[in-house]
Scaffold this motif. Structure first.
Motif, PDB file in Angstrom:
ATOM      1  N   UNK A 140       0.933  -1.248   0.374  1.00 42.26           N
ATOM      2  CA  UNK A 140       0.648  -0.496  -0.170  1.00 42.26           C
ATOM      3  C   UNK A 140       1.198   1.487   0.197  1.00 42.26           C
ATOM      4  N   UNK A 141       2.282   1.044   0.434  1.00 42.92           N
ATOM      5  CA  UNK A 141       3.283   2.141  -0.270  1.00 42.92           C
ATOM      6  C   UNK A 141       3.361   3.559   1.008  1.00 42.92           C
ATOM      7  N   UNK A 142       2.614   2.766   1.789  1.00 42.64           N
ATOM      8  CA  UNK A 142       2.913   3.329   3.744  1.00 42.64           C
ATOM      9  C   UNK A 142       4.639   3.288   4.210  1.00 42.64           C
ATOM     10  N   UNK A 143       5.074   4.758   4.042  1.00 40.43           N
ATOM     11  CA  UNK A 143       6.132   4.823   4.883  1.00 40.43           C
ATOM     12  C   UNK A 143       6.554   4.040   5.876  1.00 40.43           C
ATOM     13  N   UNK A 144       7.186   2.784   5.683  1.00 41.20           N
ATOM     14  CA  UNK A 144       8.205   2.516   6.469  1.00 41.20           C
ATOM     15  C   UNK A 144       8.135   2.750   8.173  1.00 41.20           C
ATOM     16  N   UNK A 145       8.292   4.059   7.689  1.00 41.67           N
ATOM     17  CA  UNK A 145       8.404   4.762   9.623  1.00 41.67           C
ATOM     18  C   UNK A 145       6.795   4.686  10.391  1.00 41.67           C
ATOM     19  N   UNK A 146       6.411   4.538   9.840  1.00 46.60           N
ATOM     20  CA  UNK A 146       4.750   4.648  10.155  1.00 46.60           C
ATOM     21  C   UNK A 146       4.182   3.178  10.671  1.00 46.60           C
ATOM     22  N   UNK A 147       3.234   3.363  11.294  1.00 45.74           N
ATOM     23  CA  UNK A 147       2.752   1.972  11.817  1.00 45.74           C
ATOM     24  C   UNK A 147       0.886   1.625  11.518  1.00 45.74           C
ATOM     25  N   UNK A 148       1.078   0.282  11.038  1.00 42.22           N
ATOM     26  CA  UNK A 148      -0.053  -0.198  10.467  1.00 42.22           C
ATOM     27  C   UNK A 148      -0.844  -0.686  12.079  1.00 42.22           C
ATOM     28  N   UNK A 149      -1.521   0.036  12.309  1.00 45.66           N
ATOM     29  CA  UNK A 149      -2.756  -0.693  13.930  1.00 45.66           C
ATOM     30  C   UNK A 149      -3.273  -1.056  13.390  1.00 45.66           C
ATOM     31  N   UNK A 150      -4.595  -1.541  12.546  1.00 42.74           N
ATOM     32  CA  UNK A 150      -5.061  -2.643  12.766  1.00 42.74           C
ATOM     33  C   UNK A 150      -5.741  -2.972  11.322  1.00 42.74           C
ATOM     34  N   UNK A 151      -5.931  -4.087  10.488  1.00 39.11           N
ATOM     35  CA  UNK A 151      -7.236  -3.538   9.760  1.00 39.11           C
ATOM     36  C   UNK A 151      -8.598  -4.530  10.076  1.00 39.11           C
ATOM     37  N   UNK A 152      -9.222  -3.467   8.863  1.00 40.73           N
ATOM     38  CA  UNK A 152     -10.569  -3.736   9.551  1.00 40.73           C
ATOM     39  C   UNK A 152     -11.581  -4.607   7.900  1.00 40.73           C
ATOM     40  N   UNK A 153     -11.736  -5.638   8.165  1.00 44.43           N
ATOM     41  CA  UNK A 153     -11.872  -6.483   6.741  1.00 44.43           C
ATOM     42  C   UNK A 153     -14.119  -6.124   7.372  1.00 44.43           C
ATOM     43  N   UNK A 154     -13.620  -4.950   5.838  1.00 50.27           N
ATOM     44  CA  UNK A 154     -15.456  -4.532   5.511  1.00 50.27           C
ATOM     45  C   UNK A 154     -16.001  -5.944   4.502  1.00 50.27           C
ATOM     46  N   UNK A 155     -17.447  -5.919   4.955  1.00 51.17           N
ATOM     47  CA  UNK A 155     -18.339  -6.953   3.335  1.00 51.17           C
ATOM     48  C   UNK A 155     -19.838  -7.249   3.703  1.00 51.17           C
ATOM     49  N   UNK A 156     -20.361  -8.027   2.938  1.00 50.39           N
ATOM     50  CA  UNK A 156     -21.129  -8.563   3.252  1.00 50.39           C
ATOM     51  C   UNK A 156     -21.428  -9.482   3.854  1.00 50.39           C
ATOM     52  N   UNK A 157     -21.744 -10.176   5.132  1.00 47.32           N
ATOM     53  CA  UNK A 157     -22.235 -11.623   5.482  1.00 47.32           C
ATOM     54  C   UNK A 157     -23.074 -11.813   4.473  1.00 47.32           C
ATOM     55  N   UNK A 158     -22.142 -13.276   4.896  1.00 46.86           N
ATOM     56  CA  UNK A 158     -23.371 -14.162   4.095  1.00 46.86           C
ATOM     57  C   UNK A 158     -24.773 -14.493   4.505  1.00 46.86           C
ATOM     58  N   UNK A 159     -24.358 -14.667   5.927  1.00 50.54           N
ATOM     59  CA  UNK A 159     -26.235 -15.014   6.417  1.00 50.54           C
ATOM     60  C   UNK A 159     -25.907 -13.666   6.900  1.00 50.54           C
ATOM     61  N   UNK A 160     -27.885 -12.947   7.631  1.00 51.36           N
ATOM     62  CA  UNK A 160     -28.018 -12.506   8.014  1.00 51.36           C
ATOM     63  C   UNK A 160     -28.274 -12.880   9.295  1.00 51.36           C
ATOM     64  N   UNK A 161     -27.918 -13.824   9.401  1.00 53.44           N
ATOM     65  CA  UNK A 161     -28.345 -14.645  11.373  1.00 53.44           C
ATOM     66  C   UNK A 161     -27.040 -14.067  12.301  1.00 53.44           C
ATOM     67  N   UNK A 162     -27.574 -13.885  13.409  1.00 49.42           N
ATOM     68  CA  UNK A 162     -26.760 -13.114  14.739  1.00 49.42           C
ATOM     69  C   UNK A 162     -26.713 -13.873  15.411  1.00 49.42           C
ATOM     70  N   UNK A 163     -25.406 -13.813  15.686  1.00 47.27           N
ATOM     71  CA  UNK A 163     -25.019 -15.309  16.557  1.00 47.27           C
ATOM     72  C   UNK A 163     -25.646 -14.625  18.351  1.00 47.27           C
ATOM     73  N   UNK A 164     -25.605 -15.475  19.017  1.00 51.01           N
ATOM     74  CA  UNK A 164     -26.192 -15.161  20.504  1.00 51.01           C
ATOM     75  C   UNK A 164     -24.356 -14.459  20.948  1.00 51.01           C
ATOM     76  N   UNK A 165     -24.672 -13.156  21.603  1.00 53.11           N
ATOM     77  CA  UNK A 165     -22.977 -12.657  22.134  1.00 53.11           C
ATOM     78  C   UNK A 165     -22.854 -13.552  23.139  1.00 53.11           C
TER      79      UNK A 165
END
Length: 177
Positions: A140-165
């Motif tokens: 991603x051409x991010x300068x070497x001195x910088x830190x990547x802290x987190x990557x967030x995956x984003x998309x549509x879930x294959x199912x609409x079912x919500x798991x019990x927390x």
């Protein structure tokens, strides 16, 4: 007010994405929500790189792999890479005086805003902290001195079912005095 609590209860870490790509305008709204997050001394120590083009996204998924970890990322259609930026002088001084890592807290708050904005638009997310940082920065051409802290995956879930927390009870983690 009920809408907010419904939103919080619907947000979960998705590990099974549909083939449907996330619309760029929805990603932009997520980025805007993250941008508007509060931060210590209004430092805003973050930048965001949204990746939604299939050729590039297909290269990111493998960089999130580990021994038995994050295989689901290979099917994720979009990612938001959160890069740590320099905090303001005031935030840096406050962090040192109080022994707090305000930058990490700020990035976490921004990531939560991003994920809730995604959920509000029908998208699903998963925050990933395991990744090959040098290869991700090179891709991603991010300068070497910088830190990547987190990557967030984003998309549509294959199912609409919500798991019990599965969470500790409120009594285990909270007090009202």
């Amino acid at each position: 007010m009920q809408d907010f609590f419904n939103l919080v209860s619907r947000r979960e870490s998705c590990r099974d994405y549909a083939d449907t790509p996330a619309e760029p305008e929805k990603l932009v709204r997520c980025l805007d929500a993250a941008r508007l997050a509060p931060s210590a001394c209004n430092s805003q120590p973050w930048s965001f790189i949204a990746v939604h083009s299939a050729p590039l996204a297909l290269k990111i998924g493998p960089l999130l792999q580990g021994p038995g970890m994050n295989r689901f990322a290979l099917a994720c259609p979009a990612f938001v890479v959160i890069v740590e930026e320099k905090e303001s002088m005031t935030a840096r001084m406050g962090a040192r005086l109080k022994g707090q890592d305000f930058t990490s807290l700020d990035i976490g708050i921004a990531a939560a805003h991003l994920c809730l904005a995604a959920t509000a638009q029908g998208l699903s997310t998963c925050m990933v902290g395991w990744f090959d940082e040098p290869k991700l920065k090179a891709l991603l051409s991010i300068p070497a001195e910088k830190r990547v802290r987190l990557v967030v995956c984003v998309g549509y879930a294959r199912t609409d079912a919500i798991r019990a927390k599965k969470r500790k009870s409120l009594e285990e983690v909270a007090q009202v005095r």
